[in-house]
Motif scaffolding. Sequence first.
Motif, short mmCIF file in Angstrom:
data_model
loop_
_atom_site.label_atom_id
_atom_site.label_comp_id
_atom_site.label_asym_id
_atom_site.label_seq_id
_atom_site.Cartn_x
_atom_site.Cartn_y
_atom_site.Cartn_z
N GLU A 20 63.76 98.66 56.98
CA GLU A 20 64.61 98.01 56.14
C GLU A 20 63.57 96.85 55.20
OE1 GLU A 20 68.06 95.97 54.83
OE2 GLU A 20 67.71 97.83 56.09
N PHE A 21 62.48 96.61 55.68
CA PHE A 21 61.64 95.93 54.77
C PHE A 21 61.39 96.82 53.49
CE2 PHE A 21 60.04 92.77 58.21
CZ PHE A 21 60.26 91.76 57.12
N ALA A 22 61.07 98.04 53.68
CA ALA A 22 60.91 98.98 52.53
C ALA A 22 62.14 99.03 51.73
CB ALA A 22 60.41 100.26 53.19
N ARG A 23 63.42 99.49 52.18
CA ARG A 23 64.35 99.55 51.57
C ARG A 23 64.78 98.37 50.83
NH1 ARG A 23 69.59 98.40 51.38
NH2 ARG A 23 69.52 96.75 52.79
N GLN A 24 64.94 97.10 51.40
CA GLN A 24 65.00 95.77 50.43
C GLN A 24 64.12 95.58 49.46
OE1 GLN A 24 66.84 92.38 52.24
NE2 GLN A 24 67.77 93.38 53.99
N ALA A 25 62.77 95.80 49.85
CA ALA A 25 61.81 95.61 48.60
C ALA A 25 62.15 96.71 47.30
CB ALA A 25 60.31 95.97 49.26
N LEU A 26 62.60 97.50 47.64
CA LEU A 26 63.20 98.53 46.46
C LEU A 26 64.27 97.91 45.82
CD1 LEU A 26 62.89 101.98 47.84
CD2 LEU A 26 61.36 101.23 45.91
N GLU A 27 65.33 97.44 46.79
CA GLU A 27 66.66 97.07 46.24
C GLU A 27 66.17 95.59 45.49
OE1 GLU A 27 69.43 94.54 48.86
OE2 GLU A 27 70.36 96.49 48.70
N LYS A 28 65.38 94.97 45.73
CA LYS A 28 65.11 93.58 45.10
C LYS A 28 63.93 93.96 43.95
CE LYS A 28 65.65 91.00 49.04
NZ LYS A 28 66.84 90.15 48.76
N GLY A 29 63.73 94.89 43.36
CA GLY A 29 62.92 95.47 42.22
C GLY A 29 61.53 95.60 42.50
N ALA A 30 61.00 95.71 43.52
CA ALA A 30 59.54 96.26 43.53
C ALA A 30 59.21 97.38 42.66
CB ALA A 30 59.29 96.57 45.09
N ALA A 31 57.92 97.18 42.01
CA ALA A 31 57.54 98.25 41.31
C ALA A 31 57.41 99.61 42.01
CB ALA A 31 56.34 97.82 40.32
N LYS A 32 56.55 99.27 43.42
CA LYS A 32 56.39 100.58 44.07
C LYS A 32 56.31 99.99 45.51
CE LYS A 32 52.84 102.94 42.74
NZ LYS A 32 51.28 103.32 42.45
N VAL A 33 56.86 100.92 46.49
CA VAL A 33 56.65 100.51 47.97
C VAL A 33 55.71 101.62 48.62
CG1 VAL A 33 57.81 100.35 49.93
CG2 VAL A 33 58.90 99.18 47.66
N TYR A 34 54.73 101.54 49.22
CA TYR A 34 54.12 102.34 50.16
C TYR A 34 54.71 102.17 51.44
CZ TYR A 34 50.67 102.40 46.34
OH TYR A 34 49.94 102.75 45.37
N ALA A 35 55.20 103.09 52.09
CA ALA A 35 55.60 103.14 53.46
C ALA A 35 54.78 103.95 54.46
CB ALA A 35 56.96 104.07 53.36
N GLY A 36 54.05 102.97 55.32
CA GLY A 36 53.20 103.30 56.17
C GLY A 36 53.82 103.85 57.61
N ALA A 37 53.05 105.14 57.87
CA ALA A 37 53.65 105.60 59.45
C ALA A 37 52.38 106.43 59.95
CB ALA A 37 54.70 106.01 59.12
N ARG A 38 52.23 106.56 61.16
CA ARG A 38 51.62 107.43 61.88
C ARG A 38 51.57 108.89 61.40
NH1 ARG A 38 52.37 104.35 66.78
NH2 ARG A 38 50.31 103.24 67.33
N ASP A 39 52.99 109.19 61.24
CA ASP A 39 53.27 110.56 60.71
C ASP A 39 54.19 110.30 59.38
OD1 ASP A 39 54.18 113.39 60.13
OD2 ASP A 39 55.45 113.31 61.80
N PRO A 40 53.57 110.55 58.17
CA PRO A 40 54.12 110.42 56.96
C PRO A 40 55.31 111.32 56.86
CG PRO A 40 51.77 110.65 56.69
CD PRO A 40 52.00 111.15 58.10
N ALA A 41 55.68 112.36 57.36
CA ALA A 41 56.69 113.24 57.43
C ALA A 41 57.95 112.61 58.06
CB ALA A 41 56.37 114.55 58.24
#
Length: 235
Positions: A20-41
């Motif tokens: 949700e942090f990633a989704r709303q960052a995009l929604e609020k106009g972030a130029a880029k969002v890196y989504a970190g996770a143990r498994d990028p898939a």
Amino acid sequence: MKLENAVVLVTGANRGLGLEFARQALEKGAAKVYAGARDPASITLPGVVPVRLDVTDPEQVAAAAAACGDVTLVVNNAGIAQPGSLLDANGIDAMQRMLDTNVFGMLRVSQAFAPVLARNGGGALLNVLSVGSWVSSPFLAAYAVSKSAAWSLTNGLRIALREQGTQVLGMHVGFIDTDLTRGIDVPKLQPAHVVERTYAALEDGQKEVLVDELSQKIKLGVAAEPGIYLDLIQR
């Protein structure tokens, strides 16, 4: 700090609050969002850049900082919780795992990205904390220990990063309806509400945000006599 045109890294972004942090960052106009996770898939949100990032792995943290050199906001969201008593036979092992993710993981990421934020004008750290920073419970006692330490870490990072102009926001909240709290029969907040309130506090320049009534009540109770932390949480 404003979300519009920001470059955001969210740890633990594959599900729950991090997603949700990633989704709303995009929604609020972030130029880029890196989504970190143990498994990028496991990152399925359209529009984000998946990053392999296990916050307990120093090499992966260093590699993420090298690859994501344009970041201006780090959301330290990755966390784990394991129910049980401090006196359980596996109590020390459980606490060590939670400390490694919830405290040392937060510190690893913050140390690695502090120079990145400095080069990019200061930016911000947003650390996900909990009412467990101030009170304990029979079934999440070790988790509360880790969040209490993470609160102190957040306060220390705020001091350490002041000269480089980095905003440090600590977010405290009660139970959120995510996988982390599955099976716990208590009232829960929706992730969208929590993130909305937290990002509003970030953009308002705040240092600490108490998202819900429970966290506000408990924070006031810390200074009460007797202190609220001396007993079980009273709802």
